[in-house]
Write an enzyme that holds these catalytic residues in place. Structure first.
Site, short mmCIF file in Angstrom:
data_model
loop_
_atom_site.label_atom_id
_atom_site.label_comp_id
_atom_site.label_asym_id
_atom_site.label_seq_id
_atom_site.Cartn_x
_atom_site.Cartn_y
_atom_site.Cartn_z
N VAL A 228 -5.68 -7.08 8.46
CA VAL A 228 -5.50 -8.28 7.60
C VAL A 228 -5.48 -7.93 6.23
O VAL A 228 -5.40 -8.96 5.35
CB VAL A 228 -6.80 -9.27 8.14
CG1 VAL A 228 -6.56 -9.81 9.34
CG2 VAL A 228 -8.08 -8.72 7.51
N ARG A 230 -3.53 -4.87 4.09
CA ARG A 230 -2.12 -4.81 3.44
C ARG A 230 -1.39 -3.78 4.43
O ARG A 230 -2.19 -2.58 4.72
CB ARG A 230 -2.02 -4.16 2.15
CG ARG A 230 -2.12 -5.22 1.05
CD ARG A 230 -0.80 -6.34 1.11
NE ARG A 230 -1.05 -7.01 0.12
CZ ARG A 230 -1.51 -8.46 0.30
NH1 ARG A 230 -1.88 -8.82 1.32
NH2 ARG A 230 -1.58 -9.37 -1.01
N ASP A 254 -2.00 -8.70 11.03
CA ASP A 254 -1.52 -9.83 10.38
C ASP A 254 -0.75 -9.44 8.99
O ASP A 254 0.09 -10.16 8.53
CB ASP A 254 -2.51 -10.80 9.90
CG ASP A 254 -2.28 -12.11 9.25
OD1 ASP A 254 -1.35 -12.65 9.80
OD2 ASP A 254 -2.52 -12.16 7.87
N GLU A 259 7.42 -6.53 5.84
CA GLU A 259 7.23 -8.23 5.95
C GLU A 259 8.62 -8.85 5.11
O GLU A 259 8.69 -8.53 4.06
CB GLU A 259 5.99 -8.59 5.42
CG GLU A 259 4.74 -7.90 6.08
CD GLU A 259 3.51 -8.35 5.55
OE1 GLU A 259 3.54 -9.43 4.81
OE2 GLU A 259 2.48 -7.60 5.90
N HIS A 278 1.59 -12.75 8.65
CA HIS A 278 0.98 -12.72 7.37
C HIS A 278 0.50 -14.18 6.95
O HIS A 278 0.97 -14.67 5.92
CB HIS A 278 1.69 -12.05 6.28
CG HIS A 278 0.86 -11.56 5.09
ND1 HIS A 278 1.27 -10.42 4.20
CD2 HIS A 278 -0.45 -11.98 4.61
CE1 HIS A 278 0.13 -10.62 3.31
NE2 HIS A 278 -0.82 -11.36 3.55
N SER A 280 -3.00 -15.46 7.80
CA SER A 280 -4.50 -15.30 7.99
C SER A 280 -5.15 -16.18 6.71
O SER A 280 -6.08 -16.81 6.87
CB SER A 280 -5.14 -14.09 8.05
OG SER A 280 -4.72 -13.16 7.07
#
Lengths: 323, 323
Positions: A228, A230, A254, A259, A278, A280
């Site tokens: 969670v 990077r 996540d 991304e 992404h 969370s």
């Protein structure tokens, strides 16, 4: 004397969460356009949209800048050499996301452990298939990263009956939440008997690829990994290979590379892998929480007091007093 | 003197978890067949397969029975009038499932709260769709039922920053885990400002349909309901209507009516409802845990000491000292 504060807007726009003050004038900046002329006079800059790289692209326009606040915990998108070597103070939104991120992380651990993905798939197929699943209680978790998000996650993990270890920049013993913290050099040794690995690292040159193929190879086939922090901190290919080969029981990401994840990425279909976009830390109310933190810092800035959450621009994050 | 213990086998069979003892002889019984002749001499009966109704169907064969142990926490399938009015002591497997069930319940709460169903559906569609979600922290939960499973759930909920109330048979104040407990008569009033309702009730005449349409109508549209107790305690139709009409944000049922849920049940497709196949307590190792509990009780039985987890056959469950 009025302080001019530039606000690089995010998506959704967030100007309504900033309280108007007689001693502050906000200049709102569209991240898709060059700074308005008056932005050159801004002494402070609040960046909602950290992905835009706005400040890097327009660095020379902000001639009077003294302070930049990032609306995120991780600042790798905001930090660039000219800012790092300047006198401009960079602060981040550390602490705002701890509770939401810790909950989300525990939720992913429980989803993997209770095999919720399969249960939901069976539901969509109208199938009643009872299975035995594991408990978190009695298991151990290695927290890779020992900042405030990891700390809150560790506290909840302990409340669930897990034992916790931490991997940090420097080793130390007897932390109330992490227990023993070992240095990153001992990461592979810590992975050997891990039941869960939870990665909550910032993106810095030091953390790039820290959990690599060799580290993943140390994990038992019953282990599960959650990232969670990077995406850059994990060898994603090695993780996927381990999942495909059954050398790892499950994983949840996540954060990942790149991304947003493109629709044709093979990552979506890796077995026993949960892909989460992404989100969370994005709890309802996060904008208000960041605005409140920014306002507290603004007060300090106006009073000439030390700011909260100052990023060490060499390390690339706001260090805890312990670490 | 050898004690003869009948063992009504479950699925999977579990005879290997029972330690052999010189003073005990086990007679294993196929739940699909009448009791073997020697079973008539059994003084104790361990029932793994509580769903079979085996003892009720063959009650008159067990002429020397003094003690029955159920391999479950809920005993509604084991209890029947002839047993209830007899001198045979009934014990259950209270406490064995607490930790697993509490974790599963928290996992369902987090799955609903973090909208994991949608995230997994997006994953299957290769879609990256960030959303804001809620936190459990700062929210409240009403525990309907205050037995050991509910207590463990309440402890974890508190560790997550939730405030907790309980609904029990008798009101009392200042419980360390439940805070204030109100009587079932005040259930509707307690539902008015509930963020989460967690039902952990046994199936008894008293609890049948306790959470009815009127109670569900009191809940706010942002509330979420989880049932991990028994399906009979909830008006399932009223719950589904509320979910379909958007009068409730979400629900998760690990127990329902009937079980197993038939493939053509409309329940599978109710929006914002997670259907889980009554597996919340089935942690890896549950058979060993029950065998260990049974062995401790067997020791007591042989010594003539009071047994653990004695079910009040009038109430239909093993009452806590508090309740």
């Amino acid at each position: 004397m009025t302080l001019l504060v530039g606000v690089v807007e995010g998506d959704p726009p967030s100007r309504d969460v900033l309280a108007s003050r007689p001693d502050v004038r906000y200049v709102f900046i569209d991240p898709g356009s060059p700074p308005p002329a008056e932005a050159a006079a801004a002494e402070a800059l609040l960046i909602w949209n950290v992905r835009s790289g706005y400040l890097r692209d327009h660095w020379r326009d902000f001639t009077r800048l003294r302070w930049v606040h990032a609306g995120t915990a991780g600042v790798e998108r905001v930090l660039f050499p000219e800012l790092a070597t300047s006198d401009v103070v960079l602060t981040n939104s550390r602490y705002v996301f701890d509770e939401a991120l810790a909950e989300y992380t525990i939720g992913l651990m429980l989803a993997l452990t209770k095999d919720l993905q399969t249960t939901l798939r069976h539901q969509s197929e109208h199938r009643w298939v009872q299975r035995e699943t594991e408990t978190l209680s009695g298991k151990n978790v290695v927290m890779v990263g020992v900042g405030p998000i990891a700390r809150r996650t560790a506290q909840i993990a302990r409340a669930l009956g897990m034992s916790v270890r931490g991997i940090g920049r420097t080793a130390r013993r007897g932390d109330p939440d992490f227990g023993d913290i070992v240095a990153a050099g001992a990461l592979r040794a810590a992975f050997v008997d891990a039941d869960y690995v939870v990665m909550v690292l910032p993106s810095t040159p030091e953390t790039a690829g820290l959990v690599d193929a060799r580290a993943i190879a140390e994990l038992r086939p019953t282990a599960r990994l959650i990232n969670v922090g990077r995406g850059s901190t994990l060898d994603q290919g090695a993780l996927c290979a381990a999942l495909r080969d059954g050398r790892l029981a499950g994983a949840a990401l996540d954060v990942m590379t790149p991304e947003p994840l493109p629709a044709d990425s093979p990552l979506w279909e890796v077995p026993n892998l949960i892909i989460s976009p992404h989100m969370s830390g994005d709890h309802a109310g996060w904008q208000r929480d960041i605005a409140e933190l920014f306002t507290r810092n603004l007060e300090r800035f106006l009073q000439g007091e030390p700011l909260l959450n100052v990023v060490d621009k060499t390390l690339g994050y706001a260090p805890s007093e312990h670490v």
